[in-house]
Write an enzyme that holds these catalytic residues in place. Structure first.
Site, short mmCIF file in Angstrom:
data_model
loop_
_atom_site.label_atom_id
_atom_site.label_comp_id
_atom_site.label_asym_id
_atom_site.label_seq_id
_atom_site.Cartn_x
_atom_site.Cartn_y
_atom_site.Cartn_z
N GLY A 188 14.85 -0.84 -19.82
CA GLY A 188 13.82 -1.18 -18.82
C GLY A 188 14.29 -0.21 -17.37
N GLY A 189 13.93 -0.06 -16.33
CA GLY A 189 14.21 0.78 -15.32
C GLY A 189 15.73 0.45 -14.94
N GLY A 228 15.19 38.86 -24.98
CA GLY A 228 15.55 37.88 -23.60
C GLY A 228 16.93 37.25 -23.48
N ALA A 229 17.20 36.69 -24.68
CA ALA A 229 18.56 36.08 -24.71
C ALA A 229 19.35 36.59 -23.95
CB ALA A 229 18.78 35.10 -26.17
C1 HXC Z 1 18.92 -13.37 -15.83
C2 HXC Z 1 19.95 -13.39 -17.87
C3 HXC Z 1 18.71 -11.90 -17.98
C4 HXC Z 1 18.11 -11.93 -16.84
C5 HXC Z 1 20.15 -12.52 -19.96
N1 HXC Z 1 20.63 -13.24 -19.00
N2 HXC Z 1 19.21 -11.46 -18.93
N3 HXC Z 1 19.65 -13.89 -16.61
N4 HXC Z 1 18.56 -12.33 -15.71
N5 HXC Z 1 17.66 -10.63 -16.61
C6 HXC Z 1 21.13 -14.52 -19.29
C7 HXC Z 1 20.61 -16.00 -19.80
O1 HXC Z 1 19.64 -16.31 -20.06
C8 HXC Z 1 21.81 -16.06 -20.76
O2 HXC Z 1 22.08 -16.81 -19.43
C9 HXC Z 1 22.63 -14.84 -20.51
O3 HXC Z 1 22.87 -14.21 -19.62
C10 HXC Z 1 23.39 -14.19 -21.89
O4 HXC Z 1 22.76 -13.83 -22.76
P1 HXC Z 1 21.98 -14.21 -23.94
O5 HXC Z 1 20.28 -13.78 -24.30
O6 HXC Z 1 22.18 -15.63 -24.52
O7 HXC Z 1 22.44 -12.38 -24.54
P2 HXC Z 1 22.19 -11.56 -25.81
O8 HXC Z 1 21.43 -13.30 -27.15
O9 HXC Z 1 23.14 -11.12 -26.13
O10 HXC Z 1 20.66 -10.99 -25.34
C11 HXC Z 1 21.18 -10.09 -24.23
C12 HXC Z 1 19.59 -9.57 -23.78
C13 HXC Z 1 18.53 -10.14 -23.52
C14 HXC Z 1 19.16 -8.86 -24.57
C15 HXC Z 1 20.23 -8.53 -22.94
O11 HXC Z 1 19.30 -11.97 -22.91
C16 HXC Z 1 17.21 -10.39 -22.82
O12 HXC Z 1 16.66 -10.01 -23.66
N6 HXC Z 1 16.83 -10.33 -21.97
C17 HXC Z 1 16.04 -10.31 -20.94
C18 HXC Z 1 15.76 -8.66 -21.18
C19 HXC Z 1 14.68 -8.10 -19.67
O13 HXC Z 1 13.74 -8.23 -20.08
N7 HXC Z 1 15.38 -8.07 -18.25
C20 HXC Z 1 14.22 -7.98 -17.33
C21 HXC Z 1 13.98 -6.60 -17.90
S1 HXC Z 1 13.04 -5.35 -16.16
P3 HXC Z 1 23.13 -18.11 -20.59
O14 HXC Z 1 23.13 -19.46 -18.88
O15 HXC Z 1 22.29 -18.40 -21.61
O16 HXC Z 1 24.58 -18.01 -20.80
C22 HXC Z 1 13.90 -5.08 -15.96
C23 HXC Z 1 13.27 -4.53 -14.82
C24 HXC Z 1 14.07 -3.45 -13.95
O17 HXC Z 1 14.78 -5.05 -16.16
C25 HXC Z 1 13.33 -2.60 -13.00
C26 HXC Z 1 14.35 -1.90 -11.97
C27 HXC Z 1 13.41 -0.79 -12.02
#
Ligand code: HXC
Length: 476
Positions: free
Chosen positions: A169-170, A366-367
């Site tokens: 993401g971002g 040119g290079a």
């Molecule tokens: C809160 C999160 C989290 C998040 C993971 N966790 N991502 N908690 N916010 N963004 C937590 C899970 O709930 C879990 O908690 C622990 O972290 C580990 O995650 P798992 O899913 O068990 O791990 P894994 O299977 O290795 O997968 C990792 C992952 C997946 C691929 C990163 O967790 C995932 O897809 N997370 C969400 C990603 C996402 O969509 N993020 C937001 C994107 S938007 P527990 O308690 O079970 O340990 C964004 C905008 C940014 O980021 C913009 C900036 C400008």
């Protein structure tokens, strides 16, 4: 007092456990180290001073008020790498997946402010699930606060990002603004949108690794500068990289006892750091073994970015030229070889560090101008006796200027050969340009290291005053 110190000791022990033993074991099972283990490997033993260990999030929604972890998913602080001050943040995947909350972002920003004020490198060890989903928009603000600081610090202090896990993401835009990105093969990935969104929008089926793994970003997109075989390899690369670069833009790179090194990438331009006479230099070299060393969109961009890094941080540049020209074709033209080729021209022209050129073989068209010619500000230009410096290759030139004569000849093939030999004799050598002073000296290859070393020593106190401006407008 004893009671108080016991409370403190318990809190420190709690912080060191991050998200708890079970999650640490899960992290290890994936072949990943914890945030603190990474810091221990990066910094000199015993040098780490942590900042903000007791920070906690302020979230009250979704039961978050009951789930508090000291440090809030990022370990921040300073220490030394080979004795030199370095700031580091390391995201802790065991705490909410290393996700970025308001306070997590505040900790990183506080560290960035310190690094900028004190003029020392900032290293980010990234391992995060992105924005802390429970906090919503607050974390977006946190990201933007970091992006802004990355930009302000750009060119002032070196910023390095090692991607040790997810970066999606971002979140990718903080590393993207930093000077170098390192990724770990198989356990790290970077993308703006993941495989599921890609499938929905474009109907493409692609794995995380294929979409944004280290191999993809090292060979296809150019997003990462180093694909490392494991985390230790990545951390060692960070240390090595730091050894070539100064602490900030007012500083000079450290000088070491004589040693020679560099790194090579398989693209038609090779860039990397080396030391000559113990001093850091940046090398940009055409790679004749790939696409004949031609300049195309990717190689021009890659070269330009490296040149600008070196110029930001007072690292002298050595340009080794063996270039047949720019790559022809609709693909290149339609994707903007004009604008992209201009990036390298612009970057080398504006660079004020000592600049030395060695033409080893071809320097056509040119290079020739672009590859650090005398005309765009190179300080010393050398050529080997084998150098061919001309508007274009002899055969192509003859086919244009002697077309009528060749067509009319009794034996056109023989006529073409004779004219080509004639043209090559006149232009495919370094002496015509040496006569004009475009080349300062024709040198035999075995003299190169010594000549270059002496010239860099001579240029050590080079000063260039450019016209006052806000900033230039490099053709982005
Ligand atoms: C809160 C999160 C989290 C998040 C993971 N966790 N991502 N908690 N916010 N963004 C937590 C899970 O709930 C879990 O908690 C622990 O972290 C580990 O995650 P798992 O899913 O068990 O791990 P894994 O299977 O290795 O997968 C990792 C992952 C997946 C691929 C990163 O967790 C995932 O897809 N997370 C969400 C990603 C996402 O969509 N993020 C937001 C994107 S938007 P527990 O308690 O079970 O340990 C964004 C905008 C940014 O980021 C913009 C900036 C400008």
């Amino acid at each position: 007092m004893q009671k108080h110190t016991a409370i403190l000791a318990a809190k420190i022990a709690e912080a060191h456990l991050g998200g708890g033993e079970k999650r640490i074991a899960a992290q290890h099972k994936k072949g990943k180290l914890t945030a603190r283990e990474r810091i221990d490997l990066l910094l000199d033993e015993g040098s780490f001073e942590e900042i903000g260990m007791l920070v906690t999030h302020r979230s009250q929604d979704f039961g978050m008020e009951k789930e508090i972890y000291l440090g809030d998913g990022v370990v921040t602080g300073y220490g030394t790498v080979n004795g030199r001050l370095t700031y580091v943040f390391s995201q802790d995947f065991t705490v909410f997946g290393g996700s970025l909350s308001e306070t997590h972002a505040e900790k990183i920003c506080k560290l960035m402010d310190l690094a900028l004020k004190n003029g020392a490198p900032l290293i980010g060890l990234n391992d995060s699930g992105g924005a802390r989903i429970q906090e919503g928009v607050v974390s977006l603000g946190g990201y933007a606060d970091i992006f802004y600081r990355n930009t302000i610090a750009s060119g002032v202090i070196p910023q390095l990002s090692a991607i040790m896990g997810p970066c999606a993401g971002g979140a990718v835009y903080s590393p993207a603004i930093t000077d170098f990105i390192l990724m770990v093969e198989k356990t790290s990935y970077m993308f703006v949108t993941g495989p599921n969104v890609v499938k929905t929008v474009t109907h493409e089926e692609v794995s995380s690794e294929e979409l944004g793994g280290a191999a993809t970003h090292a060979s296809k997109s150019g997003v990462t500068h180093f694909a490392c075989s494991n985390e230790l390899d990545a951390i060692n690369h960070v240390k090595k990289l730091l050894s070539y670069i100064p602490q900030n833009c007012e500083d000079k790179a450290p000088v070491y006892a004589y040693e020679s090194n560099g790194n090579e990438l398989r693209e038609n331009i090779v860039v990397g750091f080396a030391r000559i006479g113990g001093r850091s230099i940046g090398i940009v070299a055409n790679q004749p073994a790939v696409l004949a060393g031609v300049l195309d969109i990717n190689s021009s961009r890659k070269g330009a970015r490296f040149v600008r890094f070196c110029d930001c941080f007072n690292i002298p540049l050595l340009v080794l030229v063996d270039v047949p020209g720019f790559l022809p074709g609709t693909d290149q033209e339609w994707h903007g070889i004009i604008t992209n080729g201009a990036k390298l021209l612009y970057a080398l022209s504006e660079a004020t560090v000592p600049k030395i050129t060695v033409i080893t073989r071809k320097a056509y068209g040119g290079a020739y101008d672009v590859m650090n010619s005398k005309h765009i500000g190179a300080d010393m230009n050398y050529a080997w006796p084998s150098a061919e410096i001309a508007v274009m290759g002899a055969k192509g030139a003859v086919e244009i200027i002697f077309k009528k004569d060749i067509d009319a000849a009794a034996d056109p093939a023989q006529a073409l050969k004779e004219k080509t030999d004639l043209y090559a004799e006149k232009f495919a050598n370094p002496y015509g340009v040496a006569a004009r002073g475009f080349i300062d000296e024709v040198i035999v290859p075995s003299q190169t290291r010594l000549k270059v070393m002496k010239a860099f020593a001579m240029l050590e106190n080079k000063v260039v005053n450019l016209p006052r401006k806000k900033h230039g407008n490099i053709p982005l």
